[in-house]
Write a protein that holds these residues in place. Sequence first.
Motif, mmCIF file in Angstrom:
data_model
loop_
_atom_site.group_PDB
_atom_site.id
_atom_site.type_symbol
_atom_site.label_atom_id
_atom_site.label_comp_id
_atom_site.label_asym_id
_atom_site.label_seq_id
_atom_site.Cartn_x
_atom_site.Cartn_y
_atom_site.Cartn_z
ATOM 1 N N MET A 1 -31.219 -25.130 -21.411
ATOM 2 C CA MET A 1 -30.701 -23.766 -21.452
ATOM 3 C C MET A 1 -31.489 -22.945 -22.469
ATOM 4 S SD MET A 1 -26.675 -24.864 -21.432
ATOM 5 C CE MET A 1 -26.021 -23.214 -21.295
ATOM 6 N N THR A 2 -32.799 -22.909 -22.318
ATOM 7 C CA THR A 2 -33.656 -22.284 -23.316
ATOM 8 C C THR A 2 -33.899 -20.794 -23.077
ATOM 9 O OG1 THR A 2 -35.577 -23.035 -22.081
ATOM 10 C CG2 THR A 2 -34.805 -24.447 -23.897
ATOM 11 N N ASP A 3 -33.478 -20.278 -21.937
ATOM 12 C CA ASP A 3 -33.496 -18.844 -21.667
ATOM 13 C C ASP A 3 -32.362 -18.569 -20.680
ATOM 14 O OD1 ASP A 3 -34.476 -19.189 -18.904
ATOM 15 O OD2 ASP A 3 -36.428 -19.565 -19.820
ATOM 16 N N VAL A 4 -32.079 -17.312 -20.440
ATOM 17 C CA VAL A 4 -30.934 -16.952 -19.594
ATOM 18 C C VAL A 4 -31.096 -17.527 -18.193
ATOM 19 C CG1 VAL A 4 -29.672 -15.034 -18.542
ATOM 20 C CG2 VAL A 4 -30.393 -14.884 -20.929
ATOM 21 N N SER B 1 -23.408 -17.549 -10.623
ATOM 22 C CA SER B 1 -24.146 -17.948 -11.815
ATOM 23 C C SER B 1 -25.146 -16.902 -12.293
ATOM 24 C CB SER B 1 -24.871 -19.268 -11.555
ATOM 25 O OG SER B 1 -25.856 -19.084 -10.566
ATOM 26 N N ARG B 2 -25.154 -15.736 -11.700
ATOM 27 C CA ARG B 2 -26.147 -14.724 -12.069
ATOM 28 C C ARG B 2 -25.756 -13.881 -13.270
ATOM 29 N NH1 ARG B 2 -27.571 -12.802 -6.033
ATOM 30 N NH2 ARG B 2 -28.718 -14.669 -5.472
ATOM 31 N N SER B 3 -24.483 -13.862 -13.603
ATOM 32 C CA SER B 3 -24.021 -13.024 -14.706
ATOM 33 C C SER B 3 -22.832 -13.688 -15.382
ATOM 34 C CB SER B 3 -23.604 -11.651 -14.180
ATOM 35 O OG SER B 3 -22.437 -11.775 -13.378
ATOM 36 N N LEU B 4 -22.462 -13.178 -16.534
ATOM 37 C CA LEU B 4 -21.284 -13.715 -17.226
ATOM 38 C C LEU B 4 -20.017 -13.455 -16.420
ATOM 39 C CD1 LEU B 4 -22.067 -12.820 -20.935
ATOM 40 C CD2 LEU B 4 -22.072 -15.079 -19.880
ATOM 41 N N ASP B 5 -19.921 -12.299 -15.779
ATOM 42 C CA ASP B 5 -18.742 -12.013 -14.959
ATOM 43 C C ASP B 5 -18.643 -12.974 -13.785
ATOM 44 O OD1 ASP B 5 -17.902 -9.902 -16.558
ATOM 45 O OD2 ASP B 5 -18.952 -8.390 -15.369
ATOM 46 N N GLY B 6 -19.769 -13.207 -13.123
ATOM 47 C CA GLY B 6 -19.778 -14.155 -12.013
ATOM 48 C C GLY B 6 -19.487 -15.565 -12.474
ATOM 49 N N GLY C 1 -33.077 -20.349 -27.968
ATOM 50 C CA GLY C 1 -33.682 -19.667 -26.827
ATOM 51 C C GLY C 1 -32.861 -18.509 -26.303
ATOM 52 N N LEU C 2 -31.544 -18.649 -26.344
ATOM 53 C CA LEU C 2 -30.668 -17.631 -25.761
ATOM 54 C C LEU C 2 -30.342 -16.487 -26.713
ATOM 55 C CD1 LEU C 2 -28.149 -19.958 -23.895
ATOM 56 C CD2 LEU C 2 -29.958 -18.569 -22.881
ATOM 57 N N GLU C 3 -30.530 -16.722 -28.002
ATOM 58 C CA GLU C 3 -30.247 -15.729 -29.035
ATOM 59 C C GLU C 3 -28.818 -15.198 -28.901
ATOM 60 O OE1 GLU C 3 -33.521 -13.015 -28.590
ATOM 61 O OE2 GLU C 3 -34.905 -14.410 -29.569
ATOM 62 N N ASP C 4 -28.610 -13.887 -28.835
ATOM 63 C CA ASP C 4 -27.263 -13.300 -28.788
ATOM 64 C C ASP C 4 -26.476 -13.723 -27.545
ATOM 65 O OD1 ASP C 4 -27.708 -12.028 -31.173
ATOM 66 O OD2 ASP C 4 -28.272 -10.118 -30.253
ATOM 67 N N TYR C 5 -27.197 -14.021 -26.471
ATOM 68 C CA TYR C 5 -26.534 -14.438 -25.231
ATOM 69 C C TYR C 5 -25.775 -15.749 -25.436
ATOM 70 C CZ TYR C 5 -25.904 -14.657 -20.163
ATOM 71 O OH TYR C 5 -25.367 -14.673 -18.907
ATOM 72 N N ALA C 6 -26.238 -16.586 -26.353
ATOM 73 C CA ALA C 6 -25.549 -17.848 -26.649
ATOM 74 C C ALA C 6 -24.141 -17.574 -27.174
ATOM 75 C CB ALA C 6 -26.344 -18.665 -27.654
#
Length: 77
Positions: A11-14, A32-37, A62-67
């Motif tokens: 999980m090193t990038d979105v 799996s394309r978005s957080l809502d999905g 890798g994900l930074e703030d998305y993590a």
Amino acid sequence: MTEYHLDGRKMTDVFSAHGHMTEVFHLSPEESRSLDGLWEGLCRLPVPFHLTVSHWSQAETGLEDYADELMDLFCDL
């Protein structure tokens, strides 16, 4: 109880994170394309379930703030 295991090394990038979660949780590409999905797909999983995440620090790098957003989603489940 169903057990799911996420590996932060995958999980090193979105893009790779969502691909790995699609595989682990057996989600459709739309889920799996978005957080809502992702939320919608995970809410359909049979409960109870157990989620383990290994090597989370590698995902965070890798994900930074998305993590943080992803971990908030998991905690909200």
